[in-house]
Design an enzyme around this catalytic site. Structure first.
Site, PDB file in Angstrom:
ATOM      1  N   ASP A  55       0.653  -1.082  -0.073  1.00 47.10           N
ATOM      2  CA  ASP A  55       0.081   0.034  -0.087  1.00 47.10           C
ATOM      3  C   ASP A  55       0.906   1.324   0.001  1.00 47.10           C
ATOM      4  O   ASP A  55       1.919   1.237   0.639  1.00 47.10           O
ATOM      5  CB  ASP A  55      -0.909  -0.128   1.118  1.00 47.10           C
ATOM      6  CG  ASP A  55      -1.933   0.852   1.208  1.00 47.10           C
ATOM      7  OD1 ASP A  55      -2.419   1.328   2.226  1.00 47.10           O
ATOM      8  OD2 ASP A  55      -2.196   1.485   0.209  1.00 47.10           O
ATOM      9  N   GLU A  97      -3.381  -0.643  -8.480  1.00 45.59           N
ATOM     10  CA  GLU A  97      -4.257   0.405  -7.976  1.00 45.59           C
ATOM     11  C   GLU A  97      -3.489   1.800  -8.025  1.00 45.59           C
ATOM     12  O   GLU A  97      -2.393   1.868  -7.716  1.00 45.59           O
ATOM     13  CB  GLU A  97      -4.673   0.488  -6.638  1.00 45.59           C
ATOM     14  CG  GLU A  97      -5.328   1.618  -5.821  1.00 45.59           C
ATOM     15  CD  GLU A  97      -6.203   1.659  -4.521  1.00 45.59           C
ATOM     16  OE1 GLU A  97      -6.993   0.850  -4.655  1.00 45.59           O
ATOM     17  OE2 GLU A  97      -5.863   2.213  -3.528  1.00 45.59           O
ATOM     18  N   LYS A 117      -8.630  10.115   9.391  1.00 40.85           N
ATOM     19  CA  LYS A 117      -8.466   9.048   9.859  1.00 40.85           C
ATOM     20  C   LYS A 117      -9.318   8.747  11.186  1.00 40.85           C
ATOM     21  O   LYS A 117      -9.638   9.508  12.124  1.00 40.85           O
ATOM     22  CB  LYS A 117      -7.165   8.799  10.503  1.00 40.85           C
ATOM     23  CG  LYS A 117      -6.043   8.637   9.163  1.00 40.85           C
ATOM     24  CD  LYS A 117      -6.051   7.778   8.361  1.00 40.85           C
ATOM     25  CE  LYS A 117      -5.076   7.782   7.152  1.00 40.85           C
ATOM     26  NZ  LYS A 117      -5.478   6.774   6.175  1.00 40.85           N
TER      27      LYS A 117
HETATM   28  O1  LIG Z   1      -2.380   4.651   7.733  1.00 42.84           O
HETATM   29  C1  LIG Z   1      -1.764   4.025   6.493  1.00 42.84           C
HETATM   30  O2  LIG Z   1      -0.803   4.424   6.230  1.00 42.84           O
HETATM   31  C2  LIG Z   1      -2.582   3.441   5.597  1.00 42.84           C
HETATM   32  O3  LIG Z   1      -3.324   2.311   6.486  1.00 42.84           O
HETATM   33  C3  LIG Z   1      -3.695   4.109   4.960  1.00 42.84           C
HETATM   34  O4  LIG Z   1      -3.383   5.292   4.400  1.00 42.84           O
HETATM   35  C4  LIG Z   1      -4.530   3.169   3.929  1.00 42.84           C
HETATM   36  O5  LIG Z   1      -3.932   3.562   2.543  1.00 42.84           O
HETATM   37  C5  LIG Z   1      -6.121   3.608   4.133  1.00 42.84           C
HETATM   38  O6  LIG Z   1      -6.371   4.361   3.165  1.00 42.84           O
HETATM   39  C6  LIG Z   1      -6.532   2.927   5.202  1.00 42.84           C
HETATM   40  O7  LIG Z   1      -7.544   3.597   5.656  1.00 42.84           O
END
Ligand SMILES: O=C(O)[C@@H](O)[C@@H](O)[C@H](O)C(=O)CO
Length: 495
Positions: free
Chosen positions: A165, A274, A316
């Protein structure tokens, strides 16, 4: 302790397990003369093998009374992958909804699988950004191991994914692919020019004139004064609109194409690709989303999903902040663009965005990728607040003291002054007071790394060991909390 295997032979009776220990019955498997099950003894999980055969021989462990006790090591995970295909991650493509369930602790996936089992959506269990790895001190091997062992423990055979990610550089992409990750989220935020929106038209013209003539001609021939349809909506790129988009996104588009051609096209197995343009200051106008998509597909780049930066705030661990009417209007266009090009819309920071989930479900027609991570961490914190108030109080106080260090990593608008002081809250009220209040949720959400890594003067973890032990002692409480909370996400998404 016995496990009723439903097999023609007698129940598998495993010696040495006490009343606090447990067997995970859904993990039970037999192959080639080996009977295998996952157990937890003294708060440590093992694969216990009985019988004989290649699997018994291939697993690394200690034999006691004819049972081989195998630790959950990376090497034993690879053995499981070889014998049980469902324990390895897979790509899913664009036709089924997927749900990212980033697990910063390596403990949440069993609860996630119990939540998602039987629903019309597939889990991306191993989903961590490099930022999270740096903050938790874990690596991608550990993240993927935990997900694979969870699939085995829960006997979950519908498939799960592994998402590298928010990857920004090629070495991280190579590492994720080498380790078997089945999804890559390319974070283009550092290729997107956020200064353009603040510049004057003259400054934009000047900057644009300095671009290579071939690049300018490429975009002008294809888009200048052209109109394009997104459903019933027509978008048109007049000169200023086109200049802005080229200045903001052209370098990012070239980066996407390069990574696709270098890694995705040449991958030995299917990889869900993605594009993430959500972590930028610049909200992604639907016209910009269209131009990025049009350019990618005209260059032969086909993607699994795209994550635009939506209007409003996707902060968040708390609900959407912004004008829901405008969000709905724009999301309808974003979803139509994704649908027209054949990929899924991806929603980052999906944790707790309950007010907009029905809108997302409606306009994506249930074909989406939603990412969460922090919310299951907060459910772990909630569980600790309920069963170990002393630990929660110490963590909360530490988080308050170090909040501003964590705020460097995540964009939040937390107001610490609105958080009820600890000394005004009884032990019984800790979880409800803090885990259901936005400012306290964000306080505990973004300080996860500092809390997990904090050590005393002798190098002993201040919280981490007690935190993990508490969650092990209350494994079912945590699982129930996840089933309820993540289940609420999926219910509102129509899954
Ligand atoms: O906190 C992070 O670095 C990742 O988990 C998030 O940015 C992730 O891409 C996401 O959007 C989960 O909410």
């Amino acid at each position: 302790m016995d496990i009723q295997t439903g097999h023609k032979e007698s129940a598998l009776s495993i010696p040495g397990l006490g009343p606090e220990d447990r067997i995970y019955p859904r993990s039970y498997n037999e192959t080639g003369g080996t009977r295998l099950v996952m157990v937890k003894k003294d708060h440590t999980k093992y694969l216990v093998a009985a019988g004989s055969g290649p699997l018994f021989e291939d697993l690394q462990g200690n034999v006691k009374e004819e049972f081989k006790w195998c630790p959950l090591t990376h090497e034993n995970r690879l053995v499981l992958n070889r014998y049980f295909e469902y324990t390895a991650p897979q790509a899913f493509g664009t036709q089924i909804a997927t749900f990212g369930l980033g697990d910063r602790l390596g403990l949440a996936s069993p609860g996630h699988l119990e939540t998602i089992r039987g629903r019309d959506v597939r889990p991306i269990l191993a989903q961590q950004s490099i930022r999270e790895l740096n903050l938790t001190g874990r690596d991608y091997k550990e993240v993927l191991d935990a997900a694979c062992f969870a699939a085995f423990q829960e006997g979950y055979k519908d498939g799960f994914g592994a998402d590298g990610d928010h990857l920004k550089v090629e070495p991280d992409i190579e590492m994720a692919l080498r380790l078997g990750f089945t999804m890559l989220t390319l974070d283009c935020s550092e290729k997107i020019d956020n200064t353009v929106e603040k510049a004057s038209a003259e400054e934009r013209e000047e900057k644009y004139s300095q671009l290579p003539e071939e690049l300018r001609r490429h975009y002008e021939e294809r888009y200048l004064d052209q109109s394009f349809s997104i459903g019933d909506t027509s978008i048109r790129f007049d000169r200023d609109t086109l200049i802005r988009n080229v200045l903001i996104y052209s370098a990012a588009i070239d980066f996407m194409e390069t990574i696709y051609n270098t890694y995705i096209q040449k991958a030995e197995r299917p990889v869900d690709f993605e594009i993430s343009i959500d972590e930028t200051e610049t909200p992604t106008d639907p016209a910009s989303h269209y131009l990025v998509a049009k350019e990618l597909y005209s260059r032969g780049v086909e993607i699994f999903s795209m994550a635009p930066r939506f209007c409003g705030e996707f902060q968040k661990g708390i609900d959407y902040i912004g004008d829901i009417g405008q969000f709905e209007q724009e999301l309808a266009l974003h979803a139509r663009i994704a649908d027209d090009f054949g990929y899924k819309l991806s929603i980052h920071s999906g944790s707790d965005k309950f007010s907009v989930f029905p809108i997302i479900a409606k306009y994506t027609k249930g074909r989406f990728h939603v990412k969460t991570a922090g919310t299951n961490w907060l459910e772990a914190v909630r569980t600790v607040a309920q069963v170990n108030p002393s630990l929660y109080r110490r963590m909360h106080a530490f988080a308050l003291e170090h909040f501003h260090e964590a705020a460097a990593y995540y964009h939040v608008t937390t107001d610490l002054s609105k958080i009820v002081p600890l000394n005004e809250v009884s032990d019984e009220a800790l979880a409800d007071t803090y885990m259901n209040e936005d400012n306290a949720r964000q306080l505990l959400h973004i300080t996860y790394g500092l809390l997990l890594q904090a050590k005393d003067g002798e190098g002993k973890f201040l919280f981490k060991d007690e935190f993990y032990r508490t969650l092990s002692e209350h494994e079912d409480d945590y699982k129930r909390s996840l089933i309820g909370h993540i289940g609420k996400h999926l219910d509102l998404l129509g899954k």
